[in-house]
Design a protein around this motif. Structure first.
Motif, mmCIF file in Angstrom:
data_model
loop_
_atom_site.group_PDB
_atom_site.id
_atom_site.type_symbol
_atom_site.label_atom_id
_atom_site.label_comp_id
_atom_site.label_asym_id
_atom_site.label_seq_id
_atom_site.Cartn_x
_atom_site.Cartn_y
_atom_site.Cartn_z
ATOM 1 N N MET A 1 0.828 -1.210 0.000
ATOM 2 C CA MET A 1 0.000 0.000 0.000
ATOM 3 C C MET A 1 0.863 1.261 0.000
ATOM 4 N N TRP A 2 2.112 1.135 -0.453
ATOM 5 C CA TRP A 2 3.026 2.278 -0.429
ATOM 6 C C TRP A 2 2.494 3.449 -1.242
ATOM 7 N N ASP A 3 1.758 3.149 -2.319
ATOM 8 C CA ASP A 3 1.253 4.236 -3.153
ATOM 9 C C ASP A 3 0.183 5.043 -2.416
ATOM 10 N N LEU A 4 -0.675 4.360 -1.643
ATOM 11 C CA LEU A 4 -1.675 5.084 -0.850
ATOM 12 C C LEU A 4 -0.987 5.921 0.230
ATOM 13 N N TYR A 5 0.043 5.373 0.837
ATOM 14 C CA TYR A 5 0.764 6.113 1.875
ATOM 15 C C TYR A 5 1.496 7.314 1.272
ATOM 16 N N LEU A 6 2.025 7.136 0.068
ATOM 17 C CA LEU A 6 2.667 8.258 -0.614
ATOM 18 C C LEU A 6 1.646 9.345 -0.932
ATOM 19 N N THR A 7 0.447 8.932 -1.341
ATOM 20 C CA THR A 7 -0.626 9.907 -1.547
ATOM 21 C C THR A 7 -0.911 10.660 -0.256
ATOM 22 N N TYR A 8 -0.930 9.943 0.850
ATOM 23 C CA TYR A 8 -1.141 10.557 2.169
ATOM 24 C C TYR A 8 -0.069 11.608 2.446
ATOM 25 N N LEU A 9 1.192 11.286 2.201
ATOM 26 C CA LEU A 9 2.272 12.243 2.438
ATOM 27 C C LEU A 9 2.104 13.486 1.571
ATOM 28 N N CYS A 10 1.673 13.285 0.338
ATOM 29 C CA CYS A 10 1.430 14.427 -0.543
ATOM 30 C C CYS A 10 0.255 15.267 -0.031
ATOM 31 N N CYS A 11 -0.800 14.583 0.434
ATOM 32 C CA CYS A 11 -1.978 15.292 0.949
ATOM 33 C C CYS A 11 -1.645 16.181 2.135
ATOM 34 N N ILE A 12 -0.858 15.663 3.077
ATOM 35 C CA ILE A 12 -0.591 16.413 4.307
ATOM 36 C C ILE A 12 0.529 17.438 4.132
ATOM 37 N N SER A 13 1.117 17.504 2.933
ATOM 38 C CA SER A 13 2.188 18.477 2.682
ATOM 39 C C SER A 13 1.680 19.908 2.680
ATOM 40 N N GLY A 14 0.370 20.077 2.443
ATOM 41 C CA GLY A 14 -0.194 21.418 2.344
ATOM 42 C C GLY A 14 -0.190 21.961 0.922
ATOM 43 N N TYR A 15 0.425 21.228 0.009
ATOM 44 C CA TYR A 15 0.455 21.638 -1.392
ATOM 45 C C TYR A 15 -0.720 21.012 -2.142
ATOM 46 N N GLY A 16 -0.909 21.419 -3.393
ATOM 47 C CA GLY A 16 -2.062 20.984 -4.156
ATOM 48 C C GLY A 16 -1.759 19.898 -5.174
ATOM 49 N N ALA A 17 -2.827 19.385 -5.779
ATOM 50 C CA ALA A 17 -2.733 18.377 -6.830
ATOM 51 C C ALA A 17 -3.371 18.920 -8.102
ATOM 52 N N TYR A 18 -2.883 18.444 -9.244
ATOM 53 C CA TYR A 18 -3.411 18.880 -10.544
ATOM 54 C C TYR A 18 -3.884 17.662 -11.322
ATOM 55 N N TYR A 19 -5.134 17.725 -11.805
ATOM 56 C CA TYR A 19 -5.675 16.609 -12.584
ATOM 57 C C TYR A 19 -5.728 16.964 -14.060
ATOM 58 N N TYR A 20 -5.071 16.133 -14.869
ATOM 59 C CA TYR A 20 -5.102 16.265 -16.328
ATOM 60 C C TYR A 20 -6.027 15.157 -16.856
ATOM 61 N N PRO A 21 -7.205 15.516 -17.383
ATOM 62 C CA PRO A 21 -8.249 14.517 -17.674
ATOM 63 C C PRO A 21 -8.094 13.760 -18.982
ATOM 64 N N GLU A 22 -6.930 13.165 -19.183
ATOM 65 C CA GLU A 22 -6.719 12.300 -20.340
ATOM 66 C C GLU A 22 -6.096 10.995 -19.873
ATOM 67 N N ARG A 23 -6.281 9.940 -20.665
ATOM 68 C CA ARG A 23 -5.651 8.653 -20.366
ATOM 69 C C ARG A 23 -4.276 8.630 -21.021
ATOM 70 N N LEU A 24 -3.267 8.843 -20.197
ATOM 71 C CA LEU A 24 -1.907 8.971 -20.709
ATOM 72 C C LEU A 24 -1.033 7.777 -20.352
ATOM 73 N N THR A 25 -1.586 6.804 -19.619
ATOM 74 C CA THR A 25 -0.825 5.612 -19.262
ATOM 75 C C THR A 25 -1.667 4.368 -19.511
ATOM 76 N N ARG A 26 -0.982 3.231 -19.526
ATOM 77 C CA ARG A 26 -1.643 1.939 -19.749
ATOM 78 C C ARG A 26 -1.243 0.993 -18.620
#
Length: 330
Positions: A195-220
Motif C-alpha cells: 500500500m506504499w502508493d496510498l501512503y505516498l498519496t497521504y504524504l502528498c496530501c498532508i504536505s499542504g500543497y495541491g494536486a493537478y488533474y489532467y483529464p486524459e488517459r496517458l498511461t496503460r
C-alpha cells in the motif's frame, strides 16, 4: 537528444522497479525512452531477478539509463524506495515494469507543476490493458468510474484529502508526476508494504500543497495473472494477508492524524474491513486460533457485520469443515 546538464527543461527521474518480467520491462523502458519530454533519467532497480536484466537494459544504448541490481531480494517496497532515494530529478514518476506510458505523458504533466510551485503532484487517467497489451475498454471505463475520475474537475485541487484518500482518484504508482523535494522517502515505513502508493498519496496530501488533474488517459495499466490481485490458490491467500496487514497499518495512521478527523469514520470502517479480511486469510491458511482476534476486534467496533460473524463462527468449526467452506466461499 538533450541531457539534463544542457536542457532548459527540469530533470525528471523515471523510476522503474523490476523483478522477473523481462518482456514487459522492455516495453516499459521503451515507453520511457520515447517520451517527447526529453530531459529525463531512467532508474531501473532490479530486485535480484533470476535472469539478470542488465543485458536487456544495456541493449537500449541510452546514456540516460541508470541500472541498479540488488544482490538479494529486498522486497518490493525496499526496491522501489531505493530507486526513489537515488533519484536526482526535480520531479519523479513511477513506472511499473509491466505498464506503459503514452509518449506525451511527461510533456503534459510536468508543465502544470512548473507553472505553479504550490503543486506537489500532477496526475492523469489511465487505460487498462491485458497481458498482451490490448486495451480492455470495459475495464478502462470501470476503472475511471470506480475511482471517480469521470466526475473529477480538471485542474487544481487543494486540499485533496478526499480525492486522494477516500475516492483514491490519484494513481500514485503509475500515472503521476511528483515534486521530489517535498517527499522524505525515509518516512515511508516498511509496514505499508504493497500500500506504499496510498501512503505516498497521504504524504502528498498532508504536505499542504495541491494536486493537478489532467483529464486524459496517458498511461496503460496492465492487469494480468502476475499481479497480486489476480493470483490464485495459496499465493492468492498470502497476497490477501499481506494487503490486509498493510491496509490495517495505513488506516490506523490515517485515523490518528488530527488533520484527517472529518474522515475518521471512513478510515475506521476500512480498518475494520481489513481486520476481517486478514482473519479470513488466516482461516484459509488453516490458522484458526490466529484468525479469531481479528474477528473479535472487528466486532467490538461495529454493531453487526454478517461477514465477520460468519467467519468467526467458521473459526470454531472442525478444521476440515472450515477449510472446505472457506474454499467454497471464494
Amino acid at each position: 537528444m538533450l541531457l539534463h546538464q544542457e536542457s532548459p527543461q527540469p530533470l525528471v527521474s523515471v523510476i522503474i522497479p523490476t523483478y522477473n518480467r523481462p518482456e514487459y520491462l522492455k516495453q516499459a523502458i521503451a515507453s520511457a525512452i520515447k517520451q517527447t519530454y526529453q530531459n529525463i533519467e531512467i532508474i531501473i532497480s532490479d530486485n535480484c531477478s533470476s535472469d539478470n536484466p542488465q543485458g536487456l537494459v544495456a541493449s537500449f544504448g541510452d546514456s540516460r539509463i541508470r541500472f541498479w541490481r540488488h544482490q538479494q531480494n529486498v522486497g518490493m517496497l525496499a526496491n522501489q524506495q531505493h530507486a526513489f532515494k537515488i533519484a536526482r530529478g526535480k520531479y519523479l514518476a513511477s513506472l511499473h515494469d509491466d505498464d506503459i506510458w503514452n509518449e506525451d505523458f511527461l510533456a503534459k504533466l510536468v508543465p502544470p507543476l512548473e507553472a505553479n510551485p504550490e503543486l506537489i503532484i500532477a496526475f492523469c487517467d489511465q487505460y487498462i490493458i491485458d497481458a498482451d497489451g490490448r486495451i480492455n475498454h470495459a475495464g478502462t471505463e470501470e476503472n475511471t468510474h470506480g475511482y471517480k475520475r469521470d466526475k473529477l474537475t480538471p485542474g487544481i485541487h487543494q486540499p485533496f484529502y478526499k480525492i486522494g484518500l477516500i475516492d483514491k482518484s490519484i494513481p500514485t504508482a503509475a500515472a503521476c508526476v511528483i515534486r521530489n523535494i517535498f517527499v522524505n522517502w525515509d518516512s515511508i515505513p516498511s509496514e505499508v508494504g504493497g500500500m506504499w502508493d496510498l501512503y505516498l498519496t497521504y504524504l502528498c496530501c498532508i504536505s499542504g500543497y495541491g494536486a493537478y488533474y489532467y483529464p486524459e488517459r496517458l498511461t496503460r495499466y496492465r492487469a494480468h495473472e502476475q499481479t497480486d490481485t489476480m493470483l490464485s490458490g495459496s499465493r492468492d491467500v498470502q497476497a490477501k494477508i499481506r494487503k490486509a496487514k498493510s491496509e490495517m497499518f495505513c488506516y490506523q495512521v490515517f485515523m490518528e492524524d488530527a488533520r484527517l478527523q472529518e474522515f475518521r469514520t471512513y478510515f475506521q470502517q476500512k480498518w475494520l474491513e481489513a481486520n476481517t479480511t486478514l482473519g479470513i486469510g488466516l482461516l484459509r491458511s488453516e490458522q484458526m486460533a490466529a484468525a479469531r482476534p481479528y474477528f473479535w476486534q472487528a466486532l467490538k467496533k461495529q454493531k453487526f457485520n454478517l461477514r465477520t460473524m460468519a467467519a468467526l463462527a467458521l473459526s470454531f468449526s472442525p478444521r476440515f469443515l472450515a477449510t472446505k467452506l472457506m474454499k467454497i466461499s471464494k
